[in-house]
Motif scaffolding. Sequence first.
Motif, mmCIF file in Angstrom:
data_model
loop_
_atom_site.group_PDB
_atom_site.id
_atom_site.type_symbol
_atom_site.label_atom_id
_atom_site.label_comp_id
_atom_site.label_asym_id
_atom_site.label_seq_id
_atom_site.Cartn_x
_atom_site.Cartn_y
_atom_site.Cartn_z
ATOM 1 N N LEU A 54 25.566 46.018 35.162
ATOM 2 C CA LEU A 54 27.025 45.909 35.194
ATOM 3 C C LEU A 54 27.544 45.680 36.607
ATOM 4 O O LEU A 54 28.415 44.827 36.830
ATOM 5 N N LEU A 55 26.983 46.401 37.580
ATOM 6 C CA LEU A 55 27.471 46.291 38.952
ATOM 7 C C LEU A 55 27.190 44.925 39.580
ATOM 8 O O LEU A 55 27.905 44.508 40.497
ATOM 9 N N LEU A 56 26.157 44.238 39.090
ATOM 10 C CA LEU A 56 25.888 42.890 39.605
ATOM 11 C C LEU A 56 27.088 41.976 39.397
ATOM 12 O O LEU A 56 27.338 41.057 40.190
ATOM 13 N N TRP A 57 27.830 42.230 38.331
ATOM 14 C CA TRP A 57 29.039 41.457 38.050
ATOM 15 C C TRP A 57 30.294 42.174 38.554
ATOM 16 O O TRP A 57 31.197 41.546 39.111
ATOM 17 N N ALA A 58 30.343 43.492 38.354
ATOM 18 C CA ALA A 58 31.569 44.239 38.642
ATOM 19 C C ALA A 58 31.895 44.296 40.132
ATOM 20 O O ALA A 58 33.070 44.215 40.506
ATOM 21 N N ILE A 59 30.872 44.431 40.991
ATOM 22 C CA ILE A 59 31.146 44.554 42.426
ATOM 23 C C ILE A 59 31.818 43.304 42.991
ATOM 24 O O ILE A 59 32.896 43.394 43.589
ATOM 25 N N PRO A 60 31.228 42.115 42.838
ATOM 26 C CA PRO A 60 31.908 40.933 43.409
ATOM 27 C C PRO A 60 33.249 40.642 42.759
ATOM 28 O O PRO A 60 34.207 40.253 43.450
ATOM 29 N N ILE A 61 33.338 40.833 41.441
ATOM 30 C CA ILE A 61 34.612 40.561 40.762
ATOM 31 C C ILE A 61 35.678 41.553 41.197
ATOM 32 O O ILE A 61 36.837 41.182 41.443
ATOM 33 N N SER A 62 35.307 42.827 41.338
ATOM 34 C CA SER A 62 36.269 43.850 41.762
ATOM 35 C C SER A 62 36.727 43.631 43.194
ATOM 36 O O SER A 62 37.915 43.781 43.512
ATOM 37 N N LEU A 63 35.794 43.278 44.078
ATOM 38 C CA LEU A 63 36.171 43.004 45.461
ATOM 39 C C LEU A 63 37.100 41.801 45.545
ATOM 40 O O LEU A 63 38.080 41.794 46.300
ATOM 41 N N LEU A 64 36.785 40.779 44.744
ATOM 42 C CA LEU A 64 37.628 39.587 44.715
ATOM 43 C C LEU A 64 39.021 39.916 44.193
ATOM 44 O O LEU A 64 40.034 39.506 44.777
ATOM 45 N N SER A 65 39.089 40.672 43.096
ATOM 46 C CA SER A 65 40.392 41.005 42.510
ATOM 47 C C SER A 65 41.169 41.962 43.403
ATOM 48 O O SER A 65 42.395 41.879 43.496
ATOM 49 N N ALA A 66 40.450 42.888 44.091
ATOM 50 C CA ALA A 66 41.120 43.809 45.009
ATOM 51 C C ALA A 66 41.735 43.048 46.187
ATOM 52 O O ALA A 66 42.855 43.339 46.627
ATOM 53 N N ARG A 67 40.996 42.066 46.695
ATOM 54 C CA ARG A 67 41.507 41.264 47.807
ATOM 55 C C ARG A 67 42.628 40.340 47.340
ATOM 56 O O ARG A 67 43.651 40.185 48.032
ATOM 57 N N LEU A 68 42.467 39.718 46.181
ATOM 58 C CA LEU A 68 43.487 38.817 45.648
ATOM 59 C C LEU A 68 44.795 39.567 45.421
ATOM 60 O O LEU A 68 45.882 39.064 45.751
ATOM 61 N N TYR A 69 44.692 40.772 44.880
ATOM 62 C CA TYR A 69 45.860 41.620 44.643
ATOM 63 C C TYR A 69 46.593 41.870 45.962
ATOM 64 O O TYR A 69 47.818 41.721 46.056
ATOM 65 N N TYR A 70 45.839 42.236 46.993
ATOM 66 C CA TYR A 70 46.427 42.526 48.307
ATOM 67 C C TYR A 70 47.069 41.275 48.908
ATOM 68 O O TYR A 70 48.180 41.339 49.447
ATOM 69 N N VAL A 71 46.383 40.169 48.810
ATOM 70 C CA VAL A 71 46.900 38.919 49.372
ATOM 71 C C VAL A 71 48.182 38.490 48.665
ATOM 72 O O VAL A 71 49.157 38.064 49.308
ATOM 73 N N LEU A 72 48.217 38.605 47.348
ATOM 74 C CA LEU A 72 49.388 38.187 46.584
ATOM 75 C C LEU A 72 50.633 38.983 46.962
ATOM 76 O O LEU A 72 51.746 38.447 46.964
#
Length: 273
Positions: A54-72
């Motif tokens: 699960l973490l193989l997918w969740a880590i990059p996706i979560s980091l991406l969404s966390a950064r995207l959220y902040y940037v937006l």
Amino acid sequence: MGNFEPINRIALELGPITIYWYGIIIGFGIFLGWLLATKEAKRRGLDQDVFSDLLLWAIPISLLSARLYYVLFNLDYYLDNPGQILAIWEGGIAIHGGLIGAVATSIVYARKKEISFWQLADIAAPSIILGQAIGRWGNFMNQEAHGTEVTRTFLEDLMLPDWIINQMYIDGAYYHPTFLYESLWNLSVFFVLLAIRKFGVKRGEVFLSYLIWYSVGRFFVEGLRTDSLMVTDELRIAQVISLALVGLSLFLIWYRRQKQSTNRFYKEGINDK
């Protein structure tokens, strides 16, 4: 009063490669959370590799969404400084954005593997809050996510060691160590969740309890911060989302107890099958 040198946020430089304490601390939090979740998954009769996969997918996706959220929510700044969008090592990831990515990834993963999402979420909840408690120290190293201005005497009255007090001296003033307030709150929630899952609560309620208790603490700590993501000049997005998560989680606990016959979960001696 003094002009203190902050702790160097760079842990190691290997030629062109720079390793920041922020990344090391975040990585350590993820690793410790993975160990805890894997151990609990095995105890509950799941494949011990379920969280590794699960973490193989969740880590990059979560980091991406966390950064995207902040940037937006800082879009004007990043439109003027597009080169900073990927500078995650400078800080600027939002936990609510990360949670959105993690939950979405887990739902898809659970359906693919024919595992209950709520089962995965309940196992992961203590790991998530523990990782958050550790991760806040990355903000400490970056001298970010602090609160409003205070005096040194105020910080000394909190019985804080000098190395924390001195790190809170930023640009000629001392600030609330809100990273520490939230880290200690999250650590307390971690132990609360470990206790909750021993009492035979229904499946999903450990995770929903995490959302409630984390959000309560975040709401109050956010009110002290000076770098909040804002909806308007007065309205802090993290506080709005925290209140929404508390309300939604309480509703889901009530609704699922009223409308669904879910199995008891995490009572000692009872398998979650």
